[in-house]
Structures are given as C-alpha cells and as structure tokens.
Motif scaffolding. Structure first.
Motif, PDB file in Angstrom:
ATOM      1  N   VAL A 187       6.697  -6.589  -0.718  1.00 26.61           N
ATOM      2  CA  VAL A 187       6.138  -5.030  -0.397  1.00 26.61           C
ATOM      3  C   VAL A 187       5.377  -4.614  -1.675  1.00 26.61           C
ATOM      4  CG1 VAL A 187       6.813  -2.717  -0.037  1.00 26.61           C
ATOM      5  CG2 VAL A 187       8.296  -4.455   0.867  1.00 26.61           C
ATOM      6  N   LEU A 188       4.383  -3.828  -1.246  1.00 30.00           N
ATOM      7  CA  LEU A 188       3.391  -3.486  -2.415  1.00 30.00           C
ATOM      8  C   LEU A 188       3.586  -1.782  -2.145  1.00 30.00           C
ATOM      9  CD1 LEU A 188       1.396  -3.414  -4.746  1.00 30.00           C
ATOM     10  CD2 LEU A 188      -0.412  -3.736  -2.869  1.00 30.00           C
ATOM     11  N   VAL A 189       4.145  -1.230  -3.354  1.00 24.98           N
ATOM     12  CA  VAL A 189       4.314   0.100  -3.242  1.00 24.98           C
ATOM     13  C   VAL A 189       3.224   0.757  -4.310  1.00 24.98           C
ATOM     14  CG1 VAL A 189       5.901   2.113  -3.887  1.00 24.98           C
ATOM     15  CG2 VAL A 189       6.778  -0.013  -2.827  1.00 24.98           C
ATOM     16  N   LEU A 190       2.494   1.652  -3.324  1.00 29.18           N
ATOM     17  CA  LEU A 190       1.328   2.340  -4.023  1.00 29.18           C
ATOM     18  C   LEU A 190       2.036   3.855  -4.203  1.00 29.18           C
ATOM     19  CD1 LEU A 190      -1.666   1.013  -1.895  1.00 29.18           C
ATOM     20  CD2 LEU A 190      -0.677   0.212  -4.224  1.00 29.18           C
ATOM     21  N   VAL A 210      -2.742   0.450   3.760  1.00 28.82           N
ATOM     22  CA  VAL A 210      -1.447   0.579   4.526  1.00 28.82           C
ATOM     23  C   VAL A 210      -1.870   0.324   5.967  1.00 28.82           C
ATOM     24  CG1 VAL A 210       0.392   2.041   5.179  1.00 28.82           C
ATOM     25  CG2 VAL A 210      -0.413   2.265   2.904  1.00 28.82           C
ATOM     26  N   ALA A 211      -2.908   0.917   6.512  1.00 25.96           N
ATOM     27  CA  ALA A 211      -3.285   1.096   7.902  1.00 25.96           C
ATOM     28  C   ALA A 211      -3.714  -0.492   8.501  1.00 25.96           C
ATOM     29  CB  ALA A 211      -4.660   1.856   8.221  1.00 25.96           C
ATOM     30  N   THR A 212      -3.900  -1.264   7.335  1.00 31.00           N
ATOM     31  CA  THR A 212      -4.514  -2.716   7.682  1.00 31.00           C
ATOM     32  C   THR A 212      -3.557  -3.791   7.282  1.00 31.00           C
ATOM     33  OG1 THR A 212      -5.974  -2.721   5.705  1.00 31.00           O
ATOM     34  CG2 THR A 212      -6.845  -1.885   8.057  1.00 31.00           C
ATOM     35  N   SER A 213      -2.513  -3.466   6.975  1.00 27.62           N
ATOM     36  CA  SER A 213      -1.715  -4.524   6.642  1.00 27.62           C
ATOM     37  C   SER A 213      -0.075  -4.264   6.999  1.00 27.62           C
ATOM     38  CB  SER A 213      -1.568  -4.583   4.934  1.00 27.62           C
ATOM     39  OG  SER A 213      -1.049  -3.492   4.425  1.00 27.62           O
ATOM     40  N   GLU A 214       0.662  -5.295   6.634  1.00 28.05           N
ATOM     41  CA  GLU A 214       2.229  -5.046   7.398  1.00 28.05           C
ATOM     42  C   GLU A 214       3.101  -4.980   5.909  1.00 28.05           C
ATOM     43  OE1 GLU A 214       3.703  -6.697  11.074  1.00 28.05           O
ATOM     44  OE2 GLU A 214       2.161  -7.963  10.627  1.00 28.05           O
ATOM     45  N   MET A 218       2.479   3.626   0.893  1.00 32.32           N
ATOM     46  CA  MET A 218       1.976   4.642   0.006  1.00 32.32           C
ATOM     47  C   MET A 218       3.036   5.803  -0.157  1.00 32.32           C
ATOM     48  SD  MET A 218      -1.442   7.080   0.344  1.00 32.32           S
ATOM     49  CE  MET A 218      -0.568   7.814   1.863  1.00 32.32           C
ATOM     50  N   THR A 219       3.377   6.242  -1.338  1.00 34.26           N
ATOM     51  CA  THR A 219       4.326   7.197  -1.443  1.00 34.26           C
ATOM     52  C   THR A 219       3.271   8.439  -1.896  1.00 34.26           C
ATOM     53  OG1 THR A 219       4.888   6.831  -3.788  1.00 34.26           O
ATOM     54  CG2 THR A 219       6.377   5.949  -1.807  1.00 34.26           C
TER      55      THR A 219
END
Ligand SMILES: *Cc1c(COP(=O)(O)O)cnc(C)c1O
Length: 372
Positions: A187-190, A210-214, A218-219
């Motif tokens: 998980v990549l948390v932005l 976010v829209a193009t990956s699983e 983004m917080t």
C-alpha cells in the motif's frame, strides 16, 4: 509455559513506542501568546463552518450518521470523486492508524523517510510492525532510498507530500515513479495534509494515481487550511479493496456530527479558502527571505510552515532561540523528536505574529537578547 504478572502487561512493542508530543501552546506568563507550533491556520474556521457546528448544540443526544454520507458526497462533488471510495475519519491520524492496522501485523514492515510524520512510526509499532526509515536527500524524500528498503515483509510505504516538518515536496512524476516500482501488494499512502497550500505546477496530491491503481490511498485533513483541527476530521480516497477493509475495522460512529456539518460548510466556503491561501502566499516567501537575511537557514517550504536552522554556537542554538521566542510569547515547535535538534518549525501566523517573529529573531541573532 505461561508467565503470570500481577498487573496487565501490554503486547510486546507497545511500551517501546514514544508517545507523540504535540506542539506546546503556553509561553511566558503576562505576554500575548502566538501559537505557531501546530500548523493551525491564523484565519480560523470558515464562519459558515462555525455556524454549522453551533446548529447541533441542541441535538447532542443523537448519534451522528455513521457513514458520513453527506460529507462524502460533498467531497465527491468538490473533487470529482466517487463517494463510495471515500472514508471519513476522526482526523487523518485515525485513518493512518486504520490503514496501518488493516495491512500491518506482527513483524511486517512500514517504510517512511528520516523526517517523516511521527504518527507513521507510532501506528506501525502499535500494530506490532517494524518501522523502517529511508534516508532523505537534503531533507527531501528520496524515492530510490525508499525502494532500496523494500523487502518481502514491506506492507506500507508512507509518503507525506509535502512533508511535515521539513515543508519539502517531491514532484508527482517522482511519486508515479515510486508507485511503478513498488510491488502491487504494497500500500502506498499519500498523506496530502498540506495539499491545498502547494503552488507548484509539478505537484499533485495523488488523486489520479488512486483512481488508476489498486494500492494507493490518499489521506486529507480539515485540520490545516480549513481550520477545523479541534473537531478532528479527515478523509481518505482509495481503491475499493482498501476502502472495504477500512469500513470493516473503523468505529461505527468514528466521526462526530458537528465535525460532519462543519466539514461540509467549510468545503463550500471557497472564499474563506481563497483568503487562507492568499495569506500564506504573501507571508511564506516574505518570512523565508527575512529570516534568511538574519543568518537563519530556512528550508524552502511549500506548506504553511517553515523549518528554521540555527547555528550550533552557544547562545545561538535552536534551544536558545526557542527560550527567547517563548519569553516574547512566540511559541514555535521544537523538532528534536524528528531528529532535527538544531531546528525549530514555525507556522505562518497572523500578520502581527509574523512581524514579531522576524523582529524577535533579529534581536536574538544580533545578540540583543535583553528581555524587551
Ligand atoms: C497535521 C498533519 C496531519 C493531519 O492530522 P489530523 O489528524 O487530520 O489533524 C496529517 N499528516 C501530516 C503530515 C500532518 O502534518
């Protein structure tokens, strides 16, 4: 074999956690205090948000909407996002903890950078995981250093962009490069707590990724430019799988009603937002330039705060500066806990506070440190 104790003992690791110490708010008695230690907005909350907050005073016996439906819809409309892929939280701190406990278990690794936000480390350790630090380059996130730390046990990479307390950022191309090189299960948390303040063409908060990956979340927060820190309100936008996991483990009424109402009103008050941004646009470069003229090192910032570097000379250190500023009612943030003992973090304040910081540090740096 089982060992018995005469009182409850937390899980292994819990007592290794160093509790988060917030920016202080008190200064010397008898002087007007300017709290410039927690990156709060000097403009306060939107008047519409304050009114919305107050409108619930006679309804405190009611449970709030546990799904934060109207707020998620308002956020969806404002940013063009599917509300079903948004989770609201009691501050983005809660969301960071939820994401962590959903993906990190005993022995799993979470990566963040040297001067990354302290909450990441606390959340990882609270979940029984192992915090892994990736070196920065000149106080800026280094994607290659993060990638070098990825192991089969890595579950989450945390990226504050812009970062606190450094105020630095990396261009969106770099974020995309990091994402492209990460294993798909990580998980990549932005963490885009300061996104609204950034004025750089090569910056993006991460919505597109976010829209193009699983595996990207983004917080965002209402604590900073929206001025609702006391209500504790944040949100995240993520892929269906992550959102589903968060909705299973969050508290059923994790966001309070006044926060929900105030958040909607704040989002709709674009005029107040514009004012807050204009204030920052004016004072960020001015403070940077004036403090540099005094011989204080200033890390270039794109947020609503500046990282100031003081000399290691006795009498002129960050600690000395902190004491002197405090005696004049100016409360900055000591950042020793972030591994920056020679620095103080300064939040852009109201006009008079900004002027006073420069005047006071001018006196400090020139050695004219008699009590005014
Ligand atoms: C202030 C801040 C937050 C916001 O925390 P809240 O819990 O939403 O108040 C998140 N990340 C960073 C890097 C911050 O500085």
């Amino acid at each position: 074999m089982s060992t018995t104790f005469d009182r409850p003992v937390p899980r292994p690791g819990v007592l290794d956690i160093e509790a988060y110490v917030p920016g202080k708010s008190a200064a010397a008695p008898g002087v007007k205090v300017y709290k410039l230690s927690s990156n709060e907005t000097p403009l306060g909350a939107s008047p519409a948000a304050i009114a919305a907050f107050g409108s619930l005073r006679d309804k405190l016996e009611l449970y709030p909407d546990g799904a934060s439906t109207k707020l998620r819809e308002a956020i969806g409309t404002r940013y063009g996002l599917d509300p079903a892929r948004i989770v609201c939280g009691s501050g983005s701190d809660e969301l960071l903890s939820l994401i962590t406990s959903a993906y990190i278990g005993s022995g799993d690794e979470g990566i963040f950078t040297t001067h990354g936000f302290l909450v990441y480390k606390i959340a990882i350790m609270a979940a029984g995981g192992v915090p892994v630090v990736a070196e920065e380059k000149n106080l800026i996130t280094d994607i290659d250093a993060i990638l070098a730390k990825v192991t089969p046990r890595t579950k989450i990479v945390y990226l504050a962009n812009p970062n606190n307390p450094t105020g630095t950022y990396i261009p969106f191309d770099e974020v995309k490069r990091l994402h492209a090189a990460l294993p798909k299960h990580v998980v990549l948390v932005l963490d885009a707590a300061y996104a609204e303040y950034v004025r750089r063409n090569d910056y993006a908060s991460g919505i597109e990724l976010v829209a193009t990956s699983e595996n990207v979340v983004m917080t965002r927060t209402f604590s900073k430019i929206y001025g609702l820190a006391m209500l504790r309100l944040g949100w995240c936008y993520g892929p269906v799988g992550v959102i589903d996991a968060l909705n299973r483990i969050r508290g059923p009424f994790n966001v309070n009603g006044p926060a929900l109402e105030a958040g909607i009103a704040a989002l709709n008050d674009e005029e107040h937002l514009a004012k807050a941004l204009a204030h920052n646009d004016k004072w960020l470069p001015w403070l940077t330039a004036e403090l540099e003229k005094l011989g204080i090192g200033v890390t270039p910032s794109v947020g609503n705060f500046l990282l100031l570097h003081f000399p290691k000379v006795p009498g002129k250190t960050a600690k000395d500066a902190d004491a002197f500023l405090s005696s004049h009612g100016l409360v900055l943030r000591a950042v020793g806990a972030y591994g920056l003992p020679d620095c103080l973090r300064l939040t852009i304040g109201p006009d008079e506070a900004n002027l006073k910081v420069v005047a006071t540090l001018g006196a400090f740096m020139s050695g004219n440190t008699a009590r005014a």
